[in-house]
Every structure is written in structure tokens, then in C-alpha cells.
Design an enzyme around this catalytic site. Sequence first.
Site, mmCIF file in Angstrom:
data_model
loop_
_atom_site.group_PDB
_atom_site.id
_atom_site.type_symbol
_atom_site.label_atom_id
_atom_site.label_comp_id
_atom_site.label_asym_id
_atom_site.label_seq_id
_atom_site.Cartn_x
_atom_site.Cartn_y
_atom_site.Cartn_z
ATOM 1 N N MET A 2 0.833 -1.123 0.549
ATOM 2 C CA MET A 2 -0.345 0.136 -0.096
ATOM 3 C C MET A 2 0.795 1.267 0.339
ATOM 4 O O MET A 2 0.153 2.305 -0.150
ATOM 5 C CB MET A 2 -0.780 0.293 1.328
ATOM 6 C CG MET A 2 -1.898 -1.262 1.440
ATOM 7 S SD MET A 2 -3.539 -0.900 1.824
ATOM 8 C CE MET A 2 -2.808 -1.327 3.178
ATOM 9 N N HIS A 46 8.849 -3.369 3.356
ATOM 10 C CA HIS A 46 8.468 -3.603 2.173
ATOM 11 C C HIS A 46 9.954 -3.584 1.707
ATOM 12 O O HIS A 46 10.286 -4.659 0.176
ATOM 13 C CB HIS A 46 8.167 -2.310 1.924
ATOM 14 C CG HIS A 46 6.622 -1.992 2.291
ATOM 15 N ND1 HIS A 46 6.928 -1.162 3.283
ATOM 16 C CD2 HIS A 46 5.478 -2.623 2.020
ATOM 17 C CE1 HIS A 46 5.285 -0.746 3.200
ATOM 18 N NE2 HIS A 46 5.046 -1.801 3.120
ATOM 19 N N GLY A 63 5.041 -10.465 3.633
ATOM 20 C CA GLY A 63 5.439 -10.349 5.155
ATOM 21 C C GLY A 63 4.395 -10.719 6.410
ATOM 22 O O GLY A 63 3.534 -11.025 6.336
ATOM 23 N N ASP A 67 2.154 -9.868 8.937
ATOM 24 C CA ASP A 67 0.463 -10.106 8.658
ATOM 25 C C ASP A 67 0.289 -11.318 8.865
ATOM 26 O O ASP A 67 0.059 -11.541 7.451
ATOM 27 C CB ASP A 67 0.503 -9.409 7.424
ATOM 28 C CG ASP A 67 0.212 -7.326 8.114
ATOM 29 O OD1 ASP A 67 -0.542 -6.702 8.273
ATOM 30 O OD2 ASP A 67 1.161 -7.452 7.060
HETATM 31 P P1 AMP Z 1 1.290 -2.797 3.246
HETATM 32 O O1 AMP Z 1 1.823 -2.222 2.496
HETATM 33 O O2 AMP Z 1 0.801 -2.209 5.187
HETATM 34 O O3 AMP Z 1 0.335 -3.387 3.456
HETATM 35 O O4 AMP Z 1 2.612 -4.052 3.480
HETATM 36 C C1 AMP Z 1 2.620 -4.703 2.435
HETATM 37 C C2 AMP Z 1 3.675 -5.847 2.435
HETATM 38 O O5 AMP Z 1 4.909 -5.354 3.480
HETATM 39 C C3 AMP Z 1 3.032 -6.686 3.189
HETATM 40 O O6 AMP Z 1 2.306 -8.367 2.638
HETATM 41 C C4 AMP Z 1 3.574 -6.740 4.688
HETATM 42 O O7 AMP Z 1 3.047 -8.154 5.494
HETATM 43 C C5 AMP Z 1 4.756 -6.324 4.491
HETATM 44 N N1 AMP Z 1 5.082 -5.898 5.540
HETATM 45 C C6 AMP Z 1 4.423 -4.675 6.283
HETATM 46 N N2 AMP Z 1 5.484 -3.894 7.307
HETATM 47 C C7 AMP Z 1 6.835 -5.750 7.938
HETATM 48 C C8 AMP Z 1 7.505 -5.040 7.997
HETATM 49 N N3 AMP Z 1 8.204 -4.623 9.324
HETATM 50 N N4 AMP Z 1 8.419 -6.935 7.716
HETATM 51 C C9 AMP Z 1 7.511 -7.457 6.821
HETATM 52 N N5 AMP Z 1 7.058 -7.320 5.944
HETATM 53 C C10 AMP Z 1 6.216 -6.531 5.946
#
Ligand code: AMP
Length: 291
Positions: free
Chosen positions: A32, A39, A149, A152
Site C-alpha cells: 500500500m 517492504h 510479510g 501480517d
Molecule cells: P502494507 O503496505 O502495509 O500493506 O504491506 C505490504 C507488504 O509488506 C505486506 O505483505 C506486509 O506483510 C509486508 N510488511 C509490512 N511491514 C513489514 C515488516 N516490518 N517486515 C516485513 N514485511 C512487512
Amino acid sequence: MKLEALHSIEELRRTLAPIRNVRNSIGLVPTMGALHAGHGRLIETARRESSYVVVSIFVNPIQFDRSDDYSRYPRALPSDLEFCAARGVDLVFAPPAGEMYPSPQRAFVDVNEITDHLCGPFRPGHFRGVATVVLKLLNVVQPDRAYFGEKDAQQVAVIRQLVTDLNVPVEIVEVPTVREADGLALSSRNAFLTAEERSIAPTLYRALQTAAVLISAGTTCTAEIKKEALRAFDAHPEIRVEYLEIANASDMLPVEQITGSVRIAGAVWIGKTRLIDNVLCTPGGAQAASG
Ligand code: AMP
């Protein structure tokens, strides 16, 4: 090299068609945006394993259960493009909401049971929105692998189930959580924390660690473990605990007695910010370094 984002599905399909035809493996990293080192680790993993890496940046309106959360969610496309370019991403897909949802969406993906626990009851419609947009992205990009990740973990369980049950031809790759030095898991929402809130935010990770130590030492009763772990919050009444649960590591369903690998997962509110985290733990064994 400067990276431009593609905003339309048609343009994306046109760009990917010749790539698919020349023995390339396509890796998709759905995000997102407001990209951070968490990321970054997903992108680096994709870069190592796939010959063509697509990052999608889409703040998906249908997965937000609160409209204020959607409107204030950080958006940072120019710096995200630089972030992706520096990590060798081949293509960024950043559609506007009207491109992904040109008319009212009538078809949705519901993944049962797994979504009845942990974040599910507290965020009505959230996983339905996640599962629906992930399937749409998988259909649009048609990657060989998609990267998510462990931060989640319930989301990963939902996506694995949807890919299995709906026969989506993609390999789901899980990537370990990236943390700050004090244990706080990186999240785009951490930017909302005031300095004071930030200083107490690692309490969640400390609570999860307390539970992990007990499990590693052989305690099997989850009620006992949870009670002990929740003590970490006693010194911080300003943190509101939404849940702290122990779930089967593979399907993320809560367990009462620990007999195999589990994930200790929690969600808390600090001021107006909701944080989630989890750690993997094996009874009688060392806690997985991946956290
Ligand atoms: P988001 O942009 O928050 O929807 O996250 C996009 C992807 O990045 C998802 O698969 C999350 O699980 C992963 N992600 C977010 N934060 C982390 C983190 N601290 N370590 C590893 N992966 C992450």
C-alpha cells in the site's frame, strides 16, 4: 535509473505480455506504499528469486473498516518510486481506485474460519477486502510468485487458503518481519506515533517475547501464557490491548494447549494508532529468528 509508474491495467498487461513470453519468472510484491525497510526486504527477496519484479502500490479502499484510517493513510508515490528504483524493481503498478474498482464491486472473496479470529472480528470486512484485492492483483499481473510479510501472518494464512481453494497458479513466499533495534515491527502506521507513543510502542513485542520464552521453556496452557504476557502492559495503561492470542502457525486458528509451532499474535491501540505484531515459536525449541 528513473522508474515511472504504470496506472492502468491495460498498459500493465501490454507491458508484461512480451516479458512473460521470454522465460522470465515474474515476482509480485503487493503493497500500500509509504515504503520502508520491511517492504524493502520483500522486494530484495523477490529480486533474488524472480527475473522480473513488479511492485504494486495501491491503498485499497475496500479493506479499510474505518474511513478516517483510509483518508489519512500515508501516500508517497514519488519517494516510493525512488525506493523501488534503488532496489532494482522492474515495474511499479500504481492504479487509482477507479481503475481497480471502475464500477461498484459485486464479486468478493470470503475466506471462512481463518478470519473469525485475531484481527477478523475487530476489523469487519477487512480480510474480505484484502482477499478480493489480492486475487484481482494476481489476475492482473499473473506472477509466478507473490511475496508477503510474516508481520501480517493472518493475512498470509488467508491468502494461502484463497490460492489453494481457488486454484490460483502462484507460489506464495513469506518474508520475515523487519524490526527497529528496540523490537518494534516496521509499519507505515508507525509514522503516526508521537515521540512519547513511539517510546512505549515496543511493549507489544516485549509481551510477545514473554510468551515465547514461556512456550520455549515448556509451558503449554495458553491461558497461563497470555496472563503472564499481558503483564507487560501493566506499566502502560495508555496502551489498549485489542487481543493477544496464540494460534496454530499454519492456519492461524487459536489453540488452547500448545503441541506444535504457534504464532503469538497481538494488536494494540496507542492513541489513534493500531499496531499489530506476531512471533513464531516452537515449544521446547529456540524461538525462530525470523520473528
Ligand atoms: P502494507 O503496505 O502495509 O500493506 O504491506 C505490504 C507488504 O509488506 C505486506 O505483505 C506486509 O506483510 C509486508 N510488511 C509490512 N511491514 C513489514 C515488516 N516490518 N517486515 C516485513 N514485511 C512487512
